[in-house]
Motif scaffolding. Sequence first.
Motif, short mmCIF file in Angstrom:
data_model
loop_
_atom_site.label_atom_id
_atom_site.label_comp_id
_atom_site.label_asym_id
_atom_site.label_seq_id
_atom_site.Cartn_x
_atom_site.Cartn_y
_atom_site.Cartn_z
N VAL B 259 0.85 -1.20 0.00
CA VAL B 259 0.00 0.00 0.00
C VAL B 259 0.88 1.25 0.00
O VAL B 259 0.65 2.20 -0.76
N GLU B 260 1.91 1.22 0.83
CA GLU B 260 2.79 2.40 0.93
C GLU B 260 3.60 2.62 -0.34
O GLU B 260 4.09 3.73 -0.58
N ALA B 261 3.74 1.59 -1.16
CA ALA B 261 4.50 1.74 -2.41
C ALA B 261 3.68 2.40 -3.51
O ALA B 261 4.22 2.80 -4.54
N ALA B 319 -7.55 2.11 -9.77
CA ALA B 319 -8.09 1.45 -8.58
C ALA B 319 -7.77 -0.03 -8.67
O ALA B 319 -7.97 -0.64 -9.73
N PHE B 320 -7.25 -0.60 -7.59
CA PHE B 320 -6.87 -2.02 -7.66
C PHE B 320 -6.80 -2.61 -6.26
O PHE B 320 -6.80 -1.90 -5.25
N SER B 321 -6.76 -3.94 -6.22
CA SER B 321 -6.64 -4.63 -4.94
C SER B 321 -5.17 -4.75 -4.56
O SER B 321 -4.29 -4.81 -5.41
N ILE B 322 -4.95 -4.80 -3.26
CA ILE B 322 -3.65 -5.19 -2.70
C ILE B 322 -3.99 -6.41 -1.85
O ILE B 322 -4.71 -6.27 -0.85
N GLU B 337 -6.84 -8.38 1.92
CA GLU B 337 -7.15 -7.67 0.68
C GLU B 337 -7.98 -6.43 0.91
O GLU B 337 -9.05 -6.48 1.53
N ASP B 338 -7.49 -5.32 0.38
CA ASP B 338 -8.23 -4.06 0.34
C ASP B 338 -8.20 -3.53 -1.08
O ASP B 338 -7.29 -3.85 -1.86
N ILE B 339 -9.13 -2.66 -1.38
CA ILE B 339 -9.09 -1.91 -2.64
C ILE B 339 -8.48 -0.54 -2.35
O ILE B 339 -8.86 0.12 -1.37
N GLY B 346 -0.34 9.96 -3.78
CA GLY B 346 -0.15 8.77 -2.96
C GLY B 346 -1.27 7.78 -3.18
O GLY B 346 -1.55 7.40 -4.31
N VAL B 347 -1.93 7.43 -2.08
CA VAL B 347 -2.90 6.34 -2.17
C VAL B 347 -4.03 6.58 -1.19
O VAL B 347 -3.84 7.18 -0.13
N ARG B 348 -5.22 6.11 -1.58
CA ARG B 348 -6.36 6.13 -0.68
C ARG B 348 -6.84 4.68 -0.54
O ARG B 348 -7.04 3.99 -1.55
#
Lengths: 361, 361
Positions: B259-261, B319-322, B337-339, B346-348
Amino acid sequence: MDHDRLDRARAAVADAALDALLVGPGPDLRYLTGYHAPALERLTLLVVPVAQDPWLLVPALEGARARASGADRIAELIEWDETDDPIALVADRLPGAGALAVSDRLWSVFTLALQSALPGARFHSGSIVLRPLRRIKSADEIDALAAAADAIDRVHADVPELLSPGRTETEIGRDLTERIGETHDEVNFVIVGSGPNGASPHHETGSRVLQAGDAVVVDIGGMLAGYCSDATRNYVLGSPPPGYGALHGVLEQAHRAAVEAVRPGVRAGDVDEAARSVIRDAGYGAAFIHRTGHGIGVEEHEEPWIVAGNDQVIEAGMAFSIEPGIYLPERYGARIEDIVVATDDGVRILNQRPRTLTICA
Amino acid sequence: MDHDRLDRARAAVADAALDALLVGPGPDLRYLTGYHAPALERLTLLVVPVAQDPWLLVPALEGARARASGADRIAELIEWDETDDPIALVADRLPGAGALAVSDRLWSVFTLALQSALPGARFHSGSIVLRPLRRIKSADEIDALAAAADAIDRVHADVPELLSPGRTETEIGRDLTERIGETHDEVNFVIVGSGPNGASPHHETGSRVLQAGDAVVVDIGGMLAGYCSDATRNYVLGSPPPGYGALHGVLEQAHRAAVEAVRPGVRAGDVDEAARSVIRDAGYGAAFIHRTGHGIGVEEHEEPWIVAGNDQVIEAGMAFSIEPGIYLPERYGARIEDIVVATDDGVRILNQRPRTLTICA
């Protein structure tokens, strides 16, 4: 699983002068291997070559599911990893292929990629190989269809208690989904067309609230032991709306005429015409807006198509629906549907529920 | 429906020097028109030509459903009758077409028939046109994905009360299906992988009875207002099995690292590597058998693919899953797993449930 199917398919591939048959997820794969593979962006492909034993390419992620289906006992399982190119894997194993057939439901993204990777090959519809196999049912397949028909008949027997004024189609659909789930392995579809919604043959369910005097078309199907059910009956809440009883009587006659027309040697189009002429003579010709029926087996809709002009000759072992319908937009609709099987000397009807209009108190 | 999409697609068709884009049932059709058409043996096809206004060919039987979707307000609806040849209808309206693109999920039976009927045309993957449009989400689309994520989070909040020793995965799956149905418009999938079944990432549900001490992977998703949800959490019944707590801790770290990447400019493969290196360093490298994630939108799985080696550059609006996972065959598995959505800087994260292991009493 009837392991002979793969052998028969391979013989048919050779007879058709093809180098191989390529089968993606869907009913063809289920028919040949028993593997109910999900249709995914990751390629799953059964390859039935003439010159090699059959092999089944699956994403590594799906390996466990493929093995659980037993497909690995009849075809060599080849798993591809996330960073492999599955199309290249297929092309590398089919060097010099000149004529290939692909299953009807293979996604174009795979079809086009295979065409690019195998530029020397001509691509044909897999149905030239699979259609003749799938459209004649074995005794075991007919038993399975009869069991599925019995299961859906039991759900129809419960319909009257689910229909009452004030309930929505969606609520009724949810109950039907549950009951199909209890009697089958899978729910395929649920249509509850109340009042004017009954005039749209493929209406599923909606927010419409049932009212006294509604005609309701209930068309439901599921899958049991790999074979499909599909049956339609018509119900009314209290007194039928004006004209509905007479219309339903015409439909019963049309249904009976089509069933009685089924025997080996007649053409599919003749069976359609048997139903259609009754409806036409009664003045509803323009309101019968679909074919009389479709084949059924591992797939809800498959060959033979019981449609006007189809010269396909009916043979013993063909299983299909007989489902004439009459649709009066903005008023109501009706359809009577059973699954029948052509026998050596006539027809066997698999569904047993009364075909008359059911009046729900 | 965002009517601009069809205009943007048409402009992209022209830019790609294509004569037309042909779109069958599936997520591309839903994205462009809002019409959720069933994939049937009867052809439904949206045609987006450069030189004409777009038109949507549907079987007459599906006309009512197509109109109910509103698709007829943005494309001319052309209905074909049971005895028409829909392929010929398409070919007749595209005389002299030299370059066509077809949607990825169009069935081969239609792709091959179109190729035969239009022998002068080269066929390309529709994704060359649609991929760049679909993979960047608008603000409205991100709102829809966030609403879907919130809906699935509410289902995960209910999971602990559903898991108890003695219940089967199938029973739990049925309850989850119902709750997804209550919070979404459609149920997409339900995975309940208990004990060793958790080690098969795409196991759905089965007859296994839950026992005290089981780890259970619950991966669920649905569709709300046309956009998908997808979230996975891990639960244990009582005390975690030996080693599971430590494994889960590694997974939480890997998830956080990926997520942080995420930010505009990094490559999809780098995001995968961020999760994978944590898992590899902990000694579980061989047990993370799938990619780190997949794009999501009108489709559960779409571009971008968060997979090793993918040089796709992440852009704001993707938008994608991690969803890193660790799978120990015959023992247990775990996946978080989150979207997420890449933002300008950055990221939301759209899912909000705690990512820690949930202990069910």
